[in-house]
Scaffold this motif. Structure first.
Motif, mmCIF file in Angstrom:
data_model
loop_
_atom_site.group_PDB
_atom_site.id
_atom_site.type_symbol
_atom_site.label_atom_id
_atom_site.label_comp_id
_atom_site.label_asym_id
_atom_site.label_seq_id
_atom_site.Cartn_x
_atom_site.Cartn_y
_atom_site.Cartn_z
ATOM 1 N N GLU A 188 0.691 -1.264 -0.080
ATOM 2 C CA GLU A 188 -0.084 -0.017 0.162
ATOM 3 C C GLU A 188 0.881 1.146 -0.250
ATOM 4 O OE1 GLU A 188 -1.562 -1.086 3.673
ATOM 5 O OE2 GLU A 188 -2.442 -2.782 3.007
ATOM 6 N N VAL A 189 0.651 2.350 -0.980
ATOM 7 C CA VAL A 189 1.404 3.456 -1.062
ATOM 8 C C VAL A 189 0.615 4.768 -0.491
ATOM 9 C CG1 VAL A 189 2.955 4.722 -2.415
ATOM 10 C CG2 VAL A 189 2.555 2.366 -2.949
ATOM 11 N N ARG A 190 0.998 5.287 0.336
ATOM 12 C CA ARG A 190 0.309 6.508 0.823
ATOM 13 C C ARG A 190 1.208 7.899 0.597
ATOM 14 N NH1 ARG A 190 -1.168 2.700 4.082
ATOM 15 N NH2 ARG A 190 0.702 2.954 5.837
ATOM 16 N N GLN A 191 0.845 8.701 -0.275
ATOM 17 C CA GLN A 191 1.658 9.803 -0.648
ATOM 18 C C GLN A 191 0.993 11.250 -0.200
ATOM 19 O OE1 GLN A 191 2.489 10.116 -4.739
ATOM 20 N NE2 GLN A 191 1.952 7.863 -5.159
ATOM 21 N N GLY A 192 1.881 11.843 0.724
ATOM 22 C CA GLY A 192 1.477 13.177 1.263
ATOM 23 C C GLY A 192 2.437 14.077 0.911
ATOM 24 N N LYS A 193 2.160 15.338 1.167
ATOM 25 C CA LYS A 193 3.034 16.536 0.771
ATOM 26 C C LYS A 193 4.575 16.330 1.486
ATOM 27 C CE LYS A 193 -0.814 19.579 0.843
ATOM 28 N NZ LYS A 193 -0.928 20.507 -0.470
ATOM 29 N N GLU A 194 4.524 15.862 2.564
ATOM 30 C CA GLU A 194 5.902 15.648 2.895
ATOM 31 C C GLU A 194 6.612 14.311 3.080
ATOM 32 O OE1 GLU A 194 7.664 18.141 4.335
ATOM 33 O OE2 GLU A 194 6.007 19.470 3.593
ATOM 34 N N ALA A 195 5.736 13.079 2.826
ATOM 35 C CA ALA A 195 6.469 11.779 2.900
ATOM 36 C C ALA A 195 5.543 10.981 1.970
ATOM 37 C CB ALA A 195 6.137 11.155 4.321
ATOM 38 N N LEU A 196 6.178 9.882 1.759
ATOM 39 C CA LEU A 196 5.566 8.569 1.159
ATOM 40 C C LEU A 196 5.831 7.452 1.960
ATOM 41 C CD1 LEU A 196 4.872 7.311 -1.945
ATOM 42 C CD2 LEU A 196 7.133 6.722 -2.183
ATOM 43 N N THR A 197 4.608 6.916 2.294
ATOM 44 C CA THR A 197 4.775 5.758 3.245
ATOM 45 C C THR A 197 4.208 4.602 2.480
ATOM 46 O OG1 THR A 197 3.980 7.538 4.704
ATOM 47 C CG2 THR A 197 3.699 4.987 5.488
ATOM 48 N N LEU A 198 5.041 3.450 2.949
ATOM 49 C CA LEU A 198 4.665 1.951 2.162
ATOM 50 C C LEU A 198 4.234 1.060 3.298
ATOM 51 C CD1 LEU A 198 7.988 1.719 0.052
ATOM 52 C CD2 LEU A 198 5.498 2.519 -0.712
ATOM 53 N N GLY A 199 3.192 0.454 3.050
ATOM 54 C CA GLY A 199 2.762 -0.487 4.191
ATOM 55 C C GLY A 199 2.156 -1.602 3.451
ATOM 56 N N GLN A 200 1.934 -2.729 4.499
ATOM 57 C CA GLN A 200 1.574 -4.247 3.787
ATOM 58 C C GLN A 200 0.375 -4.506 4.711
ATOM 59 O OE1 GLN A 200 5.349 -5.976 2.822
ATOM 60 N NE2 GLN A 200 4.469 -6.603 1.114
ATOM 61 N N GLY A 232 7.686 -18.295 3.688
ATOM 62 C CA GLY A 232 8.008 -17.637 2.309
ATOM 63 C C GLY A 232 7.206 -16.283 2.210
ATOM 64 N N GLY A 233 5.951 -16.552 2.391
ATOM 65 C CA GLY A 233 4.948 -15.330 2.436
ATOM 66 C C GLY A 233 5.485 -14.117 3.430
ATOM 67 N N MET A 234 5.774 -14.473 4.593
ATOM 68 C CA MET A 234 6.205 -13.638 5.511
ATOM 69 C C MET A 234 7.594 -12.817 5.096
ATOM 70 S SD MET A 234 5.092 -14.528 9.346
ATOM 71 C CE MET A 234 5.782 -13.124 9.965
ATOM 72 N N ARG A 235 8.506 -13.405 4.319
ATOM 73 C CA ARG A 235 9.774 -12.688 4.020
ATOM 74 C C ARG A 235 9.410 -11.546 2.997
ATOM 75 N NH1 ARG A 235 14.515 -15.106 4.658
ATOM 76 N NH2 ARG A 235 15.446 -14.079 2.931
ATOM 77 N N TYR A 236 8.226 -11.730 2.371
ATOM 78 C CA TYR A 236 7.947 -10.598 1.387
ATOM 79 C C TYR A 236 7.388 -9.398 2.324
ATOM 80 C CZ TYR A 236 5.676 -8.153 -2.202
ATOM 81 O OH TYR A 236 5.220 -7.169 -3.341
#
Length: 116
Positions: A14-26, A74-78
């Motif tokens: 998941e990609v969240r883009q703000g004015k100050e930051a780009l945040t990645l999450g799963q 294997g899935g958790m390694r992702y």
């Protein structure tokens, strides 16, 4: 080339883009991993692993389903792409994919509780 707008989800990240930051999450991917392993209702765990944990390939504990173990690990390694805090532990439990035992599986279950 087409413009599909702002990137919000790519390959389970998941990609969240703000004015100050780009945040990645799963978080959605982590939830799927918990459901797949049957740990969706587990209690939260504050620590990743026990301190000074020693596991061996020569364990005498009961064998577990190797296919399930490999699939979950294997899935958790992702998840390491967005959760570098679990990288060492994932590498450690990956050493036992050839012949997983109950004590190895217990550590993987604790990792799943930590990820939750």
């Amino acid at each position: 080339m087409s413009d599909f707008g702002t990137l919000s989800y790519y390959l389970g990240i998941e990609v969240r883009q703000g004015k100050e930051a780009l945040t990645l999450g799963q978080s959605a991917y982590a939830s799927k991993m918990l459901e797949r392993s049957g740990m969706a209702e587990c209690k939260l765990c504050v620590t990743l692993m026990e301190e000074q944990l020693k596991l061996t390939k020569a364990s005498t504990a009961a064998k577990v389903d190797a296919t399930l173990y490999r699939s979950i690990v294997g899935g958790m390694r992702y998840l390491v792409h967005t959760r570098p805090d679990i990288a060492f532990a994932m590498g450690y439990v990956s050493n036992f994919m050839e012949d997983p035992r109950e004590d190895h599986w217990a550590v993987v279950k604790r990792l799943l509780c930590y990820v939750k």
